[in-house]
Write a protein that holds these residues in place. Structure first.
Motif, PDB file in Angstrom:
ATOM      1  N   SER A  29     -11.484  10.896   4.292  1.00 41.96           N
ATOM      2  CA  SER A  29     -12.787  10.785   3.637  1.00 41.96           C
ATOM      3  C   SER A  29     -12.681  11.082   2.143  1.00 41.96           C
ATOM      4  O   SER A  29     -13.343  10.438   1.321  1.00 41.96           O
ATOM      5  CB  SER A  29     -13.791  11.737   4.282  1.00 41.96           C
ATOM      6  OG  SER A  29     -14.040  11.340   5.601  1.00 41.96           O
ATOM      7  N   LYS A  30     -11.850  12.047   1.800  1.00 42.27           N
ATOM      8  CA  LYS A  30     -11.646  12.387   0.392  1.00 42.27           C
ATOM      9  C   LYS A  30     -11.046  11.195  -0.356  1.00 42.27           C
ATOM     10  O   LYS A  30     -11.463  10.873  -1.467  1.00 42.27           O
ATOM     11  CB  LYS A  30     -10.718  13.598   0.290  1.00 42.27           C
ATOM     12  CG  LYS A  30     -10.514  14.136  -1.088  1.00 42.27           C
ATOM     13  CD  LYS A  30      -9.639  15.377  -1.044  1.00 42.27           C
ATOM     14  CE  LYS A  30      -9.271  15.857  -2.416  1.00 42.27           C
ATOM     15  NZ  LYS A  30      -8.331  16.980  -2.368  1.00 42.27           N
ATOM     16  N   GLY A  31     -10.093  10.528   0.279  1.00 41.80           N
ATOM     17  CA  GLY A  31      -9.507   9.327  -0.324  1.00 41.80           C
ATOM     18  C   GLY A  31     -10.521   8.212  -0.455  1.00 41.80           C
ATOM     19  O   GLY A  31     -10.551   7.496  -1.459  1.00 41.80           O
ATOM     20  N   ASP A  32     -11.361   8.051   0.569  1.00 44.05           N
ATOM     21  CA  ASP A  32     -12.413   7.031   0.523  1.00 44.05           C
ATOM     22  C   ASP A  32     -13.380   7.310  -0.629  1.00 44.05           C
ATOM     23  O   ASP A  32     -13.789   6.394  -1.347  1.00 44.05           O
ATOM     24  CB  ASP A  32     -13.186   6.981   1.844  1.00 44.05           C
ATOM     25  CG  ASP A  32     -12.361   6.455   3.003  1.00 44.05           C
ATOM     26  OD1 ASP A  32     -11.312   5.811   2.779  1.00 44.05           O
ATOM     27  OD2 ASP A  32     -12.777   6.699   4.156  1.00 44.05           O
ATOM     28  N   LYS A  76     -14.189   2.661  -8.111  1.00 41.18           N
ATOM     29  CA  LYS A  76     -14.799   1.337  -8.087  1.00 41.18           C
ATOM     30  C   LYS A  76     -16.121   1.337  -8.834  1.00 41.18           C
ATOM     31  O   LYS A  76     -16.458   0.388  -9.543  1.00 41.18           O
ATOM     32  CB  LYS A  76     -14.988   0.842  -6.653  1.00 41.18           C
ATOM     33  CG  LYS A  76     -13.700   0.383  -6.016  1.00 41.18           C
ATOM     34  CD  LYS A  76     -13.930  -0.157  -4.631  1.00 41.18           C
ATOM     35  CE  LYS A  76     -12.636  -0.647  -4.015  1.00 41.18           C
ATOM     36  NZ  LYS A  76     -12.841  -1.210  -2.677  1.00 41.18           N
ATOM     37  N   THR A  77     -16.879   2.418  -8.685  1.00 44.22           N
ATOM     38  CA  THR A  77     -18.156   2.538  -9.403  1.00 44.22           C
ATOM     39  C   THR A  77     -17.915   2.611 -10.903  1.00 44.22           C
ATOM     40  O   THR A  77     -18.620   1.955 -11.680  1.00 44.22           O
ATOM     41  CB  THR A  77     -18.914   3.793  -8.926  1.00 44.22           C
ATOM     42  OG1 THR A  77     -19.131   3.690  -7.517  1.00 44.22           O
ATOM     43  CG2 THR A  77     -20.241   3.947  -9.635  1.00 44.22           C
ATOM     44  N   SER A 132      -8.107   3.096 -12.542  1.00 46.12           N
ATOM     45  CA  SER A 132      -6.798   3.446 -13.071  1.00 46.12           C
ATOM     46  C   SER A 132      -5.767   3.436 -11.949  1.00 46.12           C
ATOM     47  O   SER A 132      -6.062   3.775 -10.805  1.00 46.12           O
ATOM     48  CB  SER A 132      -6.846   4.817 -13.743  1.00 46.12           C
ATOM     49  OG  SER A 132      -6.920   5.847 -12.792  1.00 46.12           O
ATOM     50  N   ALA A 133      -4.585   3.040 -12.292  1.00 49.96           N
ATOM     51  CA  ALA A 133      -3.525   2.898 -11.284  1.00 49.96           C
ATOM     52  C   ALA A 133      -3.210   4.234 -10.614  1.00 49.96           C
ATOM     53  O   ALA A 133      -2.985   4.285  -9.401  1.00 49.96           O
ATOM     54  CB  ALA A 133      -2.279   2.320 -11.932  1.00 49.96           C
ATOM     55  N   GLY A 134      -3.216   5.295 -11.372  1.00 47.93           N
ATOM     56  CA  GLY A 134      -2.916   6.614 -10.815  1.00 47.93           C
ATOM     57  C   GLY A 134      -3.958   7.070  -9.804  1.00 47.93           C
ATOM     58  O   GLY A 134      -3.618   7.578  -8.734  1.00 47.93           O
ATOM     59  N   GLU A 135      -5.215   6.881 -10.136  1.00 52.66           N
ATOM     60  CA  GLU A 135      -6.291   7.276  -9.225  1.00 52.66           C
ATOM     61  C   GLU A 135      -6.319   6.383  -7.992  1.00 52.66           C
ATOM     62  O   GLU A 135      -6.585   6.844  -6.883  1.00 52.66           O
ATOM     63  CB  GLU A 135      -7.643   7.238  -9.936  1.00 52.66           C
ATOM     64  CG  GLU A 135      -7.814   8.338 -10.962  1.00 52.66           C
ATOM     65  CD  GLU A 135      -7.778   9.730 -10.365  1.00 52.66           C
ATOM     66  OE1 GLU A 135      -8.431   9.984  -9.340  1.00 52.66           O
ATOM     67  OE2 GLU A 135      -7.068  10.586 -10.920  1.00 52.66           O
TER      68      GLU A 135
END
Length: 57
Positions: free
Chosen positions: A40-43, A50-51, A2-5
């Motif tokens: 790391s939280k963003g990663d 992606k999953t 999703s674009a927001g996430e």
């Protein structure tokens, strides 16, 4: 994804990297660690999205 996430993930990654860089520049270990944690939280958020996308197809 999703674009927001996706936007949240990229923002967290950028904020974390900036905070980490500033922390290193001024010699503040706590700020450096906080920056690494935010990055790391963003990663992790990006990997999760992606999953989810992979299982939609």
């Amino acid at each position: 994804m999703s674009a927001g996430e996706k936007a949240k993930a990229k923002t967290e990654q950028a904020e974390g990297k900036a905070k980490e860089t500033v922390g290193r520049a001024v010699g503040n270990e706590r700020m450096t660690a906080e920056g690494q944690a935010t990055k790391s939280k963003g990663d992790a958020r990006e990997a999760k999205e992606k999953t989810k996308d992979a299982f939609k197809h």
